[in-house]
Design a protein around this motif. Structure first.
Motif, short mmCIF file in Angstrom:
data_model
loop_
_atom_site.label_atom_id
_atom_site.label_comp_id
_atom_site.label_asym_id
_atom_site.label_seq_id
_atom_site.Cartn_x
_atom_site.Cartn_y
_atom_site.Cartn_z
N ARG A 71 0.82 -1.20 0.00
CA ARG A 71 0.00 0.00 0.00
C ARG A 71 0.86 1.25 0.00
O ARG A 71 0.56 2.22 -0.70
CB ARG A 71 -0.94 -0.03 1.21
N LEU A 72 1.92 1.25 0.80
CA LEU A 72 2.80 2.43 0.83
C LEU A 72 3.46 2.65 -0.52
O LEU A 72 3.52 3.79 -1.01
CB LEU A 72 3.85 2.26 1.93
N LEU A 73 3.94 1.58 -1.15
CA LEU A 73 4.56 1.73 -2.48
C LEU A 73 3.55 2.21 -3.50
O LEU A 73 3.87 3.02 -4.37
CB LEU A 73 5.19 0.41 -2.91
N ALA A 74 2.31 1.73 -3.40
CA ALA A 74 1.27 2.16 -4.33
C ALA A 74 0.99 3.64 -4.17
O ALA A 74 0.79 4.36 -5.16
CB ALA A 74 0.00 1.35 -4.11
N LEU A 75 0.98 4.13 -2.93
CA LEU A 75 0.78 5.56 -2.70
C LEU A 75 1.93 6.37 -3.30
O LEU A 75 1.71 7.44 -3.87
CB LEU A 75 0.67 5.85 -1.20
N LEU A 76 3.15 5.87 -3.16
CA LEU A 76 4.29 6.58 -3.74
C LEU A 76 4.17 6.63 -5.26
O LEU A 76 4.43 7.68 -5.87
CB LEU A 76 5.60 5.89 -3.35
N HIS A 77 3.79 5.52 -5.88
CA HIS A 77 3.61 5.51 -7.34
C HIS A 77 2.51 6.48 -7.75
O HIS A 77 2.64 7.21 -8.75
CB HIS A 77 3.27 4.10 -7.83
N HIS A 78 1.42 6.50 -7.00
CA HIS A 78 0.32 7.42 -7.30
C HIS A 78 0.79 8.87 -7.21
O HIS A 78 0.51 9.69 -8.08
CB HIS A 78 -0.84 7.16 -6.34
#
Length: 203
Positions: free
Chosen positions: A80-87
């Motif tokens: 989830r944290l990596l997905a937020l960074l990508h977003h």
């Protein structure tokens, strides 16, 4: 004016501001681009500064909705944290590189909205993900989630400070990518890094 009509106007305004930048168009040009009269523009937004503030709030509402959908489809805190960074990286790639400087210097109310979004929404979300990741063994056990969150937000404010990264010479999205992803990779345990190895590979 109906809420759905105002929402569409703000969508158009956001697309325009992303295309040309916050500081380029005057109030009359914005009214014409939105296909409303100057009187209607002033009734809806008060001024260009009012439009910018409403557009930013509208954009943040969109981001929160996208975050909710994104996080609901991922199983672990580190994913989830990596997905937020990508977003966030994609959001930065969409914004003209002058916008943060213009907001801080010319639209202080809009800049305050952005800072409030970071402290009142982003920070608690990061703390929650980091704490959960520590408990599940995906982030290192000795980490202080609140301190790490503070450091992440401090890095973001450093990134958008034109004294350190002048927009004429800097690709902010590229700085973001090089700043945040290696840092978060260093927070991971071996198990956590394995869970998101594909996400790191496509950065």
């Amino acid at each position: 004016m109906e809420e759905i009509v105002l929402s569409k106007l703000l969508d158009r305004a956001l697309a325009l501001l992303h295309e040309v930048g916050v500081g380029i168009l005057h109030e009359e040009q914005l009214a014409a681009a939105l296909d409303v009269s100057p009187a209607t523009f002033r009734e809806l937004f008060g001024s260009k500064a009012g439009l910018v503030c409403q557009a930013i709030q509208h954009n943040f509402a969109r981001q929160r909705a996208e975050h909710e959908q994104l996080l609901a489809n991922l199983a672990t805190p580190v994913e989830r944290l990596l997905a937020l960074l990508h977003h966030s990286l994609q959001e930065m790639r969409r914004s003209p590189h002058y916008d943060y400087h213009v907001l801080r210097e010319e639209y202080p109310e809009a800049w305050t909205l952005m800072q409030s979004y970071l402290t009142e929404y982003v920070a608690p979300l990061l703390v929650q993900l980091l704490q959960a990741g520590i408990q599940e063994g995906q982030f290192r056990a000795e980490l202080n989630a609140r301190l790490i969150t503070h450091l992440l937000l401090a890095q973001f404010n450093l990134l958008v400070n034109e004294q350190f990264f002048p927009p004429d010479y800097t690709n902010l999205a590229e700085v973001y990518r090089n700043l945040f992803f290696p840092y978060v990779r260093g927070l991971c345990t071996d198990a956590g890094a394995r869970l998101v190895r594909h996400q790191f590979a496509r950065v």
